[in-house]
Write a protein that holds these residues in place. Structure first.
Motif, PDB file in Angstrom:
ATOM      1  N   PHE A 121       0.784  -1.120  -0.128  1.00  0.00           N
ATOM      2  CA  PHE A 121       0.012   0.040  -0.200  1.00  0.00           C
ATOM      3  C   PHE A 121       0.973   1.261  -0.045  1.00  0.00           C
ATOM      4  O   PHE A 121       0.659   2.333  -0.776  1.00  0.00           O
ATOM      5  N   LEU A 122       1.769   1.196   0.799  1.00  0.00           N
ATOM      6  CA  LEU A 122       2.943   2.516   0.873  1.00  0.00           C
ATOM      7  C   LEU A 122       3.496   2.595  -0.622  1.00  0.00           C
ATOM      8  O   LEU A 122       3.721   3.808  -0.964  1.00  0.00           O
ATOM      9  N   HIS A 123       3.916   1.400  -1.070  1.00  0.00           N
ATOM     10  CA  HIS A 123       4.617   1.693  -2.479  1.00  0.00           C
ATOM     11  C   HIS A 123       3.770   2.154  -3.302  1.00  0.00           C
ATOM     12  O   HIS A 123       3.911   3.069  -4.193  1.00  0.00           O
ATOM     13  N   GLN A 124       2.375   1.720  -3.488  1.00  0.00           N
ATOM     14  CA  GLN A 124       1.564   2.104  -4.235  1.00  0.00           C
ATOM     15  C   GLN A 124       1.160   3.670  -4.053  1.00  0.00           C
ATOM     16  O   GLN A 124       1.045   4.560  -5.000  1.00  0.00           O
ATOM     17  N   SER A 125       1.150   4.176  -2.848  1.00  0.00           N
ATOM     18  CA  SER A 125       0.867   5.402  -2.499  1.00  0.00           C
ATOM     19  C   SER A 125       1.964   6.368  -2.805  1.00  0.00           C
ATOM     20  O   SER A 125       1.846   7.629  -3.411  1.00  0.00           O
ATOM     21  N   LEU A 126       3.094   5.926  -2.655  1.00  0.00           N
ATOM     22  CA  LEU A 126       4.469   6.788  -3.051  1.00  0.00           C
ATOM     23  C   LEU A 126       4.494   6.970  -4.595  1.00  0.00           C
ATOM     24  O   LEU A 126       4.954   7.826  -5.054  1.00  0.00           O
ATOM     25  N   ALA A 127       4.176   5.869  -5.500  1.00  0.00           N
ATOM     26  CA  ALA A 127       4.224   5.827  -6.941  1.00  0.00           C
ATOM     27  C   ALA A 127       3.155   6.937  -7.511  1.00  0.00           C
ATOM     28  O   ALA A 127       3.431   7.797  -8.223  1.00  0.00           O
ATOM     29  N   ASP A 128       2.123   6.997  -6.752  1.00  0.00           N
ATOM     30  CA  ASP A 128       0.852   8.017  -6.906  1.00  0.00           C
ATOM     31  C   ASP A 128       1.262   9.455  -6.726  1.00  0.00           C
ATOM     32  O   ASP A 128       1.026  10.409  -7.413  1.00  0.00           O
ATOM     33  N   LEU A 129       1.962   9.516  -5.399  1.00  0.00           N
ATOM     34  CA  LEU A 129       2.391  10.795  -5.076  1.00  0.00           C
ATOM     35  C   LEU A 129       3.503  11.515  -6.068  1.00  0.00           C
ATOM     36  O   LEU A 129       3.446  12.476  -6.357  1.00  0.00           O
ATOM     37  N   GLY A 130       4.291  10.630  -6.399  1.00  0.00           N
ATOM     38  CA  GLY A 130       5.500  10.715  -7.316  1.00  0.00           C
ATOM     39  C   GLY A 130       4.691  11.420  -8.736  1.00  0.00           C
ATOM     40  O   GLY A 130       5.023  12.297  -9.239  1.00  0.00           O
ATOM     41  N   GLU A 131       3.978  10.655  -9.138  1.00  0.00           N
ATOM     42  CA  GLU A 131       3.002  11.233 -10.506  1.00  0.00           C
ATOM     43  C   GLU A 131       2.282  12.448 -10.244  1.00  0.00           C
ATOM     44  O   GLU A 131       2.383  13.322 -11.033  1.00  0.00           O
ATOM     45  N   ARG A 132       1.847  12.813  -9.126  1.00  0.00           N
ATOM     46  CA  ARG A 132       1.101  14.085  -8.890  1.00  0.00           C
ATOM     47  C   ARG A 132       2.085  15.129  -8.752  1.00  0.00           C
ATOM     48  O   ARG A 132       1.782  16.032  -9.333  1.00  0.00           O
ATOM     49  N   LEU A 133       3.267  14.786  -8.201  1.00  0.00           N
ATOM     50  CA  LEU A 133       4.152  15.797  -7.966  1.00  0.00           C
ATOM     51  C   LEU A 133       4.769  16.190  -9.402  1.00  0.00           C
ATOM     52  O   LEU A 133       5.108  17.411  -9.819  1.00  0.00           O
ATOM     53  N   ARG A 134       4.912  15.304 -10.192  1.00  0.00           N
ATOM     54  CA  ARG A 134       5.481  15.406 -11.603  1.00  0.00           C
ATOM     55  C   ARG A 134       4.638  16.260 -12.341  1.00  0.00           C
ATOM     56  O   ARG A 134       5.190  16.894 -13.287  1.00  0.00           O
ATOM     57  N   LYS A 135       3.332  16.073 -12.432  1.00  0.00           N
ATOM     58  CA  LYS A 135       2.438  16.938 -13.023  1.00  0.00           C
ATOM     59  C   LYS A 135       2.304  18.563 -12.649  1.00  0.00           C
ATOM     60  O   LYS A 135       2.036  19.231 -13.381  1.00  0.00           O
ATOM     61  N   ARG A 136       3.080  18.587 -11.550  1.00  0.00           N
ATOM     62  CA  ARG A 136       3.369  20.020 -11.108  1.00  0.00           C
ATOM     63  C   ARG A 136       4.750  20.382 -11.281  1.00  0.00           C
ATOM     64  O   ARG A 136       5.053  21.546 -10.863  1.00  0.00           O
ATOM     65  N   GLY A 137       5.637  20.028 -12.147  1.00  0.00           N
ATOM     66  CA  GLY A 137       6.857  20.265 -12.435  1.00  0.00           C
ATOM     67  C   GLY A 137       8.070  19.653 -11.508  1.00  0.00           C
ATOM     68  O   GLY A 137       9.153  19.785 -11.691  1.00  0.00           O
ATOM     69  N   GLY A 138       7.584  18.892 -10.427  1.00  0.00           N
ATOM     70  CA  GLY A 138       8.396  18.304  -9.551  1.00  0.00           C
ATOM     71  C   GLY A 138       8.675  16.907  -9.493  1.00  0.00           C
ATOM     72  O   GLY A 138       8.759  16.245 -10.576  1.00  0.00           O
ATOM     73  N   ASP A 139       8.946  16.320  -8.460  1.00  0.00           N
ATOM     74  CA  ASP A 139       9.098  14.815  -8.630  1.00  0.00           C
ATOM     75  C   ASP A 139       9.370  14.327  -7.011  1.00  0.00           C
ATOM     76  O   ASP A 139       9.705  15.200  -6.163  1.00  0.00           O
ATOM     77  N   LEU A 140       9.184  13.227  -6.801  1.00  0.00           N
ATOM     78  CA  LEU A 140       9.452  12.729  -5.545  1.00  0.00           C
ATOM     79  C   LEU A 140      10.803  11.932  -5.466  1.00  0.00           C
ATOM     80  O   LEU A 140      11.132  11.035  -6.316  1.00  0.00           O
ATOM     81  N   ILE A 141      11.709  12.573  -4.413  1.00  0.00           N
ATOM     82  CA  ILE A 141      12.964  12.157  -4.281  1.00  0.00           C
ATOM     83  C   ILE A 141      13.062  10.864  -3.332  1.00  0.00           C
ATOM     84  O   ILE A 141      12.511  11.076  -2.166  1.00  0.00           O
ATOM     85  N   VAL A 142      13.498   9.887  -3.876  1.00  0.00           N
ATOM     86  CA  VAL A 142      13.596   8.450  -3.033  1.00  0.00           C
ATOM     87  C   VAL A 142      14.728   8.424  -2.533  1.00  0.00           C
ATOM     88  O   VAL A 142      15.730   7.912  -3.470  1.00  0.00           O
ATOM     89  N   ARG A 143      15.044   8.049  -1.384  1.00  0.00           N
ATOM     90  CA  ARG A 143      16.126   7.627  -0.757  1.00  0.00           C
ATOM     91  C   ARG A 143      15.943   6.093   0.125  1.00  0.00           C
ATOM     92  O   ARG A 143      14.731   6.168   0.671  1.00  0.00           O
ATOM     93  N   ASN A 144      17.162   5.373   0.555  1.00  0.00           N
ATOM     94  CA  ASN A 144      16.834   4.377   1.208  1.00  0.00           C
ATOM     95  C   ASN A 144      17.856   4.380   2.329  1.00  0.00           C
ATOM     96  O   ASN A 144      19.124   4.487   2.122  1.00  0.00           O
TER      97      ASN A 144
END
Length: 441
Positions: free
Chosen positions: A49-72
């Motif tokens: 569920f978390l990974h699906q939510s992060l993928a969706d968040l990244g897509e919403r940020l990209r539509k606004r010109g940004g992106d989700l920066i992922v680190r481990n």
């Protein structure tokens, strides 16, 4: 140009996200999520569920010109590293209440001070911030729901944070990537993300919310919102959900959101809610019965309404709230097994499992928590006949009993001998003292 990092934790959305909105006041924004290896294997359902939510968040940020920066890695070390690499002067974070979250905040505050980076905490995980309303006489939190509800109902709600229209990342920043979507253990678990969450909220408020007060305990009708996983991960703003419910005069549903806030303000001052009783006098000599515990986990207690709830949990990563009450009461009050074992099993499967609500409600049911009647008991058969009168819910999740008509499904041991003998379904557990008596009442 200034830059700011917004560290996402349990606020995986762009709408009404105060931490994100505050970060967007700078010229450049680093939307960051750090995958903590220490939390990776807690629950396959929640990981998916978390990974699906992060993928969706990244897509919403990209539509606004940004992106989700992922680190481990370690969230504090990785956040400081990203802030230093991008020249960010501020880190924004949604305040949380669990012991883990509070330790993370303290560590991050120490590191920010050492590196001369500002740390700003924001609301957003509840409707009314934990600690915003307190009892008279200097108490840290309300121990009883009713007076909390009265105070909560009078408290002002914050204004919704604006949704950013444009997000500008610092130059040369590698976004990283999410690992392959992990497998979930429940085959019919809900999909994570703000997009399905907002779709679910729109459908719920348009079609079902007005009947919530009468329907929310109806097991076969499933008149609940099913929004809890999205609230747990912050795919939806609790404030936005409360405002939508209030606009439809759905006071009964708003009250449930108040219950959610209630346990957050409890967890804020009692972070060991999952392991230590709020009311020590309610703890008792719990029975050690591994066989009975495993039957309960597997949905093979022989009590159909209990087994249906436990099997729904495994199938969907979710359980109807009335079934949660019945199954938890059966484990603690009838089997006499320690509530902490129930907390752990629910955490293992629930998409919406969190410390404040999962643990707080388990303690309420076990008689160790915030209940003015800690010794109350629930007869599962009476509960079944009241909230699943024709056995529709039971037959949905216990296929062995599909051939039994009507309410008889709740007490298969009362069937005539030939019919009972033909069932591939266990008889009720009778290993717990003399508790078989209530099955015959």
């Amino acid at each position: 140009m200034g830059a700011a990092v917004v560290l996402f934790t349990r606020d995986l959305r762009v709408h009404d996200n105060p931490a994100l909105a505050a970060a967007c006041a700078e010229d450049r924004v680093v939307p960051l999520y750090v995958l903590d290896p220490g939390l990776a294997d807690i629950s396959p359902n929640r990981s998916r569920f978390l990974h699906q939510s992060l993928a969706d968040l990244g897509e919403r940020l990209r539509k606004r010109g940004g992106d989700l920066i992922v680190r481990n890695g370690d969230p504090v070390a990785e956040t400081i590293r990203v802030a230093r690499d991008t020249g960010a002067g501020t880190i924004h974070l949604a305040a949380d209440v669990s012991g883990y979250a509070r330790r993370r905040e303290r560590r991050l505050a120490d590191e920010c001070e050492r590196h001369r980076i500002a740390l700003e905490l924001h609301p957003g995980l509840t409707v009314v911030a934990p600690g915003a309303v307190r009892p008279g006489g200097g108490g840290d939190c309300y121990k009883v729901f009713s007076p909390y509800h009265r105070a909560w109902s009078k408290a002002p709600w914050r204004s919704a944070a604006p949704t950013p229209e444009r997000i500008t990342l610092p130059d040369g920043l590698s976004p990283g990537h999410l690992p392959t979507l992990p497998a979930g253990a429940s085959p019919h678990a809900a999909e994570g993300g703000e997009t399905p969450a907002r779709r679910r909220l729109a459908m719920w408020t348009s079609n079902d919310i007005e009947g919530y007060e009468d329907a929310h305990n109806d097991l076969p009708g499933d008149g609940t919102s099913r929004l809890s996983p999205y609230l747990r991960w912050g795919c939806l703003s609790p404030l936005a959900v409360a405002e939508a419910a209030r606009s439809r005069d759905a006071d009964a549903f708003v009250r449930q959101l108040c219950w959610r806030d209630f346990y957050y303000q409890v967890a804020r001052v009692f972070p060991k809610l999952s392991t230590e009783p709020l009311r020590p006098a309610g703890d008792r000599d719990w029975r050690h019965d591994e066989d009975a515990l495993q039957h309960w986990r597997d949905g093979l207690t022989g009590v159909p309404i209990v087994d249906a709830g436990m099997r729904q949990l495994r199938d969907e990563g979710w359980m109807h709230n009335r079934a949660r009450l019945i199954t938890a009461a059966f484990l603690t009050k009838h089997l006499g097994i320690d509530w902490r074992l129930g907390v752990a099993w629910f955490f293992r499967w629930l998409l919406d499992g969190d410390v404040p609500n999962n643990s707080g409600n388990w303690q309420w049911t076990a008689g160790t928590g915030n209940d003015t009647r800690p010794y109350r008991r629930f007869n599962p058969i009476r509960q079944a006949l009241r909230f699943d009168a024709e056995g529709v819910y039971v037959r949905r999740y216990v296929p062995e009993l599909k051939g039994i008509d009507g309410a008889a499904v709740h007490q298969p041991w009362r069937l005539p001998e030939p019919e009972r003998r033909g069932l591939d379904y266990p008889g009720p557990l009778e290993s717990h003292r003399d508790e078989a008596v209530w099955l015959r009442d």
